[in-house]
Design a protein around this motif. Structure first.
Motif, PDB file in Angstrom:
ATOM      1  N   PHE A   1       0.949  -1.485   0.045  1.00  0.00           N
ATOM      2  CA  PHE A   1      -0.028   0.040  -0.021  1.00  0.00           C
ATOM      3  C   PHE A   1       0.908   1.366   0.129  1.00  0.00           C
ATOM      4  O   PHE A   1       0.729   2.189  -0.651  1.00  0.00           O
ATOM      5  N   MET A   2       1.735   1.376   0.822  1.00  0.00           N
ATOM      6  CA  MET A   2       2.789   2.519   0.935  1.00  0.00           C
ATOM      7  C   MET A   2       3.528   2.694  -0.435  1.00  0.00           C
ATOM      8  O   MET A   2       3.679   3.654  -0.868  1.00  0.00           O
ATOM      9  N   LEU A   3       3.856   1.503  -1.063  1.00  0.00           N
ATOM     10  CA  LEU A   3       4.658   1.585  -2.233  1.00  0.00           C
ATOM     11  C   LEU A   3       3.790   2.204  -3.272  1.00  0.00           C
ATOM     12  O   LEU A   3       4.153   2.884  -4.169  1.00  0.00           O
TER      13      LEU A   3
ATOM     14  N   LYS B   1       1.314   4.215  -2.922  1.00  0.00           N
ATOM     15  CA  LYS B   1       1.220   5.909  -2.848  1.00  0.00           C
ATOM     16  C   LYS B   1       2.630   6.433  -3.228  1.00  0.00           C
ATOM     17  O   LYS B   1       2.581   7.424  -3.922  1.00  0.00           O
ATOM     18  N   ARG B   2       3.655   5.867  -3.052  1.00  0.00           N
ATOM     19  CA  ARG B   2       4.706   6.525  -3.446  1.00  0.00           C
ATOM     20  C   ARG B   2       5.133   6.577  -5.112  1.00  0.00           C
ATOM     21  O   ARG B   2       5.348   7.467  -5.549  1.00  0.00           O
ATOM     22  N   ILE B   3       4.448   5.472  -5.509  1.00  0.00           N
ATOM     23  CA  ILE B   3       4.539   5.262  -7.074  1.00  0.00           C
ATOM     24  C   ILE B   3       3.562   6.329  -7.874  1.00  0.00           C
ATOM     25  O   ILE B   3       3.811   6.998  -8.742  1.00  0.00           O
ATOM     26  N   LYS B   4       2.379   6.613  -7.136  1.00  0.00           N
ATOM     27  CA  LYS B   4       1.370   7.662  -7.377  1.00  0.00           C
ATOM     28  C   LYS B   4       1.989   8.701  -7.378  1.00  0.00           C
ATOM     29  O   LYS B   4       1.751   9.711  -8.436  1.00  0.00           O
ATOM     30  N   LYS B   5       2.767   8.982  -6.348  1.00  0.00           N
ATOM     31  CA  LYS B   5       3.331  10.324  -6.265  1.00  0.00           C
ATOM     32  C   LYS B   5       4.273  10.645  -7.442  1.00  0.00           C
ATOM     33  O   LYS B   5       4.349  11.673  -7.943  1.00  0.00           O
ATOM     34  N   LEU B   6       5.189   9.636  -7.695  1.00  0.00           N
ATOM     35  CA  LEU B   6       6.012   9.698  -8.808  1.00  0.00           C
ATOM     36  C   LEU B   6       5.543  10.005  -9.825  1.00  0.00           C
ATOM     37  O   LEU B   6       6.025  10.716 -11.072  1.00  0.00           O
ATOM     38  N   GLU B   7       4.422   9.336 -10.337  1.00  0.00           N
ATOM     39  CA  GLU B   7       3.679   9.675 -11.804  1.00  0.00           C
ATOM     40  C   GLU B   7       3.424  10.797 -12.078  1.00  0.00           C
ATOM     41  O   GLU B   7       3.206  11.333 -13.094  1.00  0.00           O
ATOM     42  N   LYS B   8       2.759  11.570 -10.812  1.00  0.00           N
ATOM     43  CA  LYS B   8       2.145  12.928 -10.860  1.00  0.00           C
ATOM     44  C   LYS B   8       3.379  13.855 -11.096  1.00  0.00           C
ATOM     45  O   LYS B   8       3.435  14.645 -11.947  1.00  0.00           O
TER      46      LYS B   8
END
Length: 65
Positions: free
Chosen positions: A54-56, A58-65
């Motif tokens: 779950f935390m991973l 969230k981090r990937i979604k931040k990087l995609e933005k």
């Protein structure tokens, strides 16, 4: 034809599993109370793995933005 073969194989496999008696190792663990330790350890591993994924995500979604 594939569906019929698959259904037949599943029926044969399920019949074979019903023929087995109780598993000796599980019975021994259950009688000594150690089965609860095994279940607790497995549950802990799955919960930690779920939190990590779950935390991973969230981090990937931040990087995609």
């Amino acid at each position: 034809m594939k569906k019929i073969i698959t259904i037949l194989l599943l029926c044969i496999t399920s019949h074979h599993t019903f023929a087995q008696n109780q598993i000796e190792m599980a019975t021994a663990l259950r009688s000594s109370g150690k089965i609860y330790v095994v279940v607790l350890v497995l549950l802990t591993i799955f919960v930690v793995l779920g939190i990590f994924l779950f935390m991973l995500d969230k981090r990937i979604k931040k990087l995609e933005k």
